[in-house]
Design an enzyme around this catalytic site. Structure first.
Site, short mmCIF file in Angstrom:
data_model
loop_
_atom_site.label_atom_id
_atom_site.label_comp_id
_atom_site.label_asym_id
_atom_site.label_seq_id
_atom_site.Cartn_x
_atom_site.Cartn_y
_atom_site.Cartn_z
N CYS A 149 18.05 -5.98 7.90
CA CYS A 149 18.94 -5.91 6.43
C CYS A 149 20.08 -5.50 6.59
O CYS A 149 20.45 -4.15 7.15
CB CYS A 149 18.31 -4.98 5.30
SG CYS A 149 19.06 -4.91 3.81
N CYS A 164 0.90 -1.27 0.01
CA CYS A 164 0.10 -0.02 0.15
C CYS A 164 0.79 1.34 0.18
O CYS A 164 1.80 1.39 0.91
CB CYS A 164 -0.97 -0.11 1.20
SG CYS A 164 -1.83 1.59 1.45
N GLU A 189 1.75 -0.48 -7.01
CA GLU A 189 1.55 1.03 -6.34
C GLU A 189 3.26 1.02 -5.99
O GLU A 189 3.53 0.44 -5.13
CB GLU A 189 0.69 0.89 -5.11
CG GLU A 189 -0.63 0.50 -5.45
CD GLU A 189 -1.62 0.77 -3.95
OE1 GLU A 189 -1.26 1.15 -3.04
OE2 GLU A 189 -2.83 0.35 -4.42
#
Length: 219
Positions: free
Chosen positions: A210, A55, A98
């Site tokens: 990460c 989103c 998106e």
């Protein structure tokens, strides 16, 4: 956001792709927070990065909060329908995801810092979805501008896969490709969570850090 269904989790049938339009849809002129021109022109020393991580309302906020980011914008990328509307993208018949466009100052924030934020803000192993948001428009993608970004993106994906493997997580499904056309989304989507602080976000990561290097230094 509009929730999809299982019929929207595959690339659209070419026979059913929506035609779109020749003219861009209307969007904002300026960024709601910085006041800078949303569609440019941008100062020459700035660079552009494009990401899809679910989103785009919540995804955009991740990046506009980072120091060194000049503007963010949301739009549609990676599909076949020119100048699509939000409703068309949500139909699953345009092929777009998106996306968030990030215009940033590389002397302040490194591309690797943006990549780390990207990986940690969502679950890149879910294919055509993010949590309860299901459909092609929610897939994970990094669209690169130039060889240096492409190399950094590929390297970061390998690094993050190793980190996910160590935690018993799944395989990354993130698409990495040269940046296709970016179609700016409608005005009301731009900086949505600034305009609607209690609005739907939908962004949530795996909790796995990460380990990509930033500015040549290990974190």
């Amino acid at each position: 956001m509009l929730f999809g269904n299982s019929e929207k989790t595959a690339s659209p049938d070419p026979r059913r792709v929506l035609p779109g339009r020749d003219e861009p849809i209307r969007t904002a002129d300026h960024h709601a927070i910085t006041g800078n021109p949303l569609k440019g022109p941008y100062p020459e020393h700035l660079e552009i990065a494009d990401f899809g991580l679910g989103c785009f309302w919540g995804a955009e906020r991740i990046f506009w909060q980072m120091e060194g980011v000049w503007i963010t914008a949301v739009g549609y990328q990676g599909g076949v329908t020119p100048n699509p509307t939000y409703q068309e993208v949500c139909s699953g018949r345009t092929g777009h995801t998106e996306a968030v466009r990030v215009v940033y100052d590389p002397s302040i924030v490194a591309y690797e810092d943006l990549l780390r934020a990207f990986w940690e803000a969502h679950d890149p192993t879910q294919g055509m979805r993010q949590g309860n948001d299901i459909g092609t428009q929610y897939r994970s993608a990094i669209y690169t501008h130039g060889a240096a970004q492409a190399e950094a993106a590929e390297y970061s994906r390998a690094m993050y896969q190793d980190a996910l493997d160590a935690k018993g997580e799944g395989r990354i499904t993130t698409e990495i490709a040269p940046a296709p056309d970016f179609f700016f989304a409608e005005d009301y989507h731009q900086q949505y969570l600034e305009k609607n602080p209690d609005g739907y976000c939908g962004i949530g990561g795996t909790g796995v850090v990460c380990p990509i290097l930033s500015r040549g230094k290990a974190d």
